[in-house]
Design a protein around this motif. Sequence first.
Motif, PDB file in Angstrom:
ATOM      1  N   SER A  95       0.808  -1.223   0.000  1.00 49.39           N
ATOM      2  CA  SER A  95       0.000   0.000   0.000  1.00 49.39           C
ATOM      3  C   SER A  95       0.836   1.266   0.000  1.00 49.39           C
ATOM      4  O   SER A  95       0.278   2.370  -0.022  1.00 49.39           O
ATOM      5  N   SER A  96       2.165   1.160   0.011  1.00 52.96           N
ATOM      6  CA  SER A  96       3.026   2.333   0.013  1.00 52.96           C
ATOM      7  C   SER A  96       3.564   2.670  -1.368  1.00 52.96           C
ATOM      8  O   SER A  96       4.273   3.663  -1.525  1.00 52.96           O
ATOM      9  N   GLN A 129       1.635  -0.670   6.206  1.00 51.91           N
ATOM     10  CA  GLN A 129       0.912   0.494   6.695  1.00 51.91           C
ATOM     11  C   GLN A 129       1.758   1.341   7.638  1.00 51.91           C
ATOM     12  O   GLN A 129       1.362   2.467   7.969  1.00 51.91           O
ATOM     13  N   SER A 134       1.981   5.292   2.822  1.00 51.45           N
ATOM     14  CA  SER A 134       0.973   4.278   2.527  1.00 51.45           C
ATOM     15  C   SER A 134      -0.432   4.875   2.560  1.00 51.45           C
ATOM     16  O   SER A 134      -0.692   5.864   3.251  1.00 51.45           O
ATOM     17  N   ASP A 136      -4.644   4.191   3.244  1.00 52.42           N
ATOM     18  CA  ASP A 136      -5.435   3.333   4.121  1.00 52.42           C
ATOM     19  C   ASP A 136      -6.308   2.398   3.285  1.00 52.42           C
ATOM     20  O   ASP A 136      -6.387   2.497   2.059  1.00 52.42           O
ATOM     21  N   CYS A 137      -6.981   1.483   3.964  1.00 49.09           N
ATOM     22  CA  CYS A 137      -7.725   0.452   3.258  1.00 49.09           C
ATOM     23  C   CYS A 137      -8.974   1.004   2.567  1.00 49.09           C
ATOM     24  O   CYS A 137      -9.465   0.396   1.616  1.00 49.09           O
ATOM     25  N   VAL A 161      -5.594  -4.265   7.284  1.00 50.00           N
ATOM     26  CA  VAL A 161      -4.306  -3.576   7.228  1.00 50.00           C
ATOM     27  C   VAL A 161      -3.270  -4.375   8.009  1.00 50.00           C
ATOM     28  O   VAL A 161      -3.596  -5.134   8.928  1.00 50.00           O
ATOM     29  N   LYS A 271      -7.164   3.707  10.436  1.00 54.51           N
ATOM     30  CA  LYS A 271      -7.137   2.325   9.967  1.00 54.51           C
ATOM     31  C   LYS A 271      -8.542   1.742  10.087  1.00 54.51           C
ATOM     32  O   LYS A 271      -8.937   1.279  11.146  1.00 54.51           O
TER      33      LYS A 271
END
Length: 281
Positions: A95-96, A129, A134, A136-137, A161, A271
């Motif tokens: 995610s980053s 995360q 990154s 978030d979801c 996450v 999160k």
Amino acid sequence: MGNCFTRCFMRVQPEETVLRLLIVGLENAGKTEIAHKICGSIRTEFLQTKGCRAFHTNIEGTRVQLSEVGGAQEFLDIWKYYFLDVYGILFVVDSSNINCINQSYNIFERLMAHDLLVGKPFLIIANKQDLPCSIDCIDLCECMNVEVLANKYRNPCMIEVCGNWNNSDDAYDGLQSGIRWLVKTILMNKQLIMNSIKFHRGICEFESILKASRRPWTGLSHNRSTPSLKKTRPKTAPFISPTHLKLDVNRVWNRNIPVFVRASPIIHPEKTTIIAVTNAH
């Protein structure tokens, strides 16, 4: 006689009770680290995964086998050979890295549409995360179009996450809750998934018989006996005629079941967990 029966039962039982899960994702997404966290083991080597690695653990009394497949470009073509026998998918996303997210979306869409994965639950891990860049979801759910794909292909999906916060008190790691959701969802729909596995395995065996025959099967009667679809079809699988060997997802899995997206209570302000679950009536 009783001891012999007990030993035979112990040999057969693991094949029926072990849940086979597949961990996939792009290279450097953190798949091996995720597998070690799920199993509660300490990672001692940090080499790139070449081919497949197997992990075994026990989650709430259920035996689980994790198969991690390499995410390098040369290994993407071998993923499909693991789809038939697995009960669920863990899809790990970095995610980053925005470039990895875009590539992961294209791969995720193909996985959801694959015939051998229709109806099987997906656990999407928004990894890394702990890095400041990154997303978030919630943003990841929108970038990967999870809600639309879950409704289109009827695959239960959940995003959690994960990161390496070094035991920080204000950090939320949803890996363990996510893997428990995945196992619970599989157990709730286990018979349906097993029927799908047996059904596709029967088709694969039937196609292999046809390829091994000396002449193409035309359906005409000859002196020599031809392979019968009825003999190779599992009794628990839905009937499919020879003219429908090319599967139509909407025909085989015609389940008009509502799919909804629900946001769970916020554990950490930044999160939030997104869930897309299929409710079977």
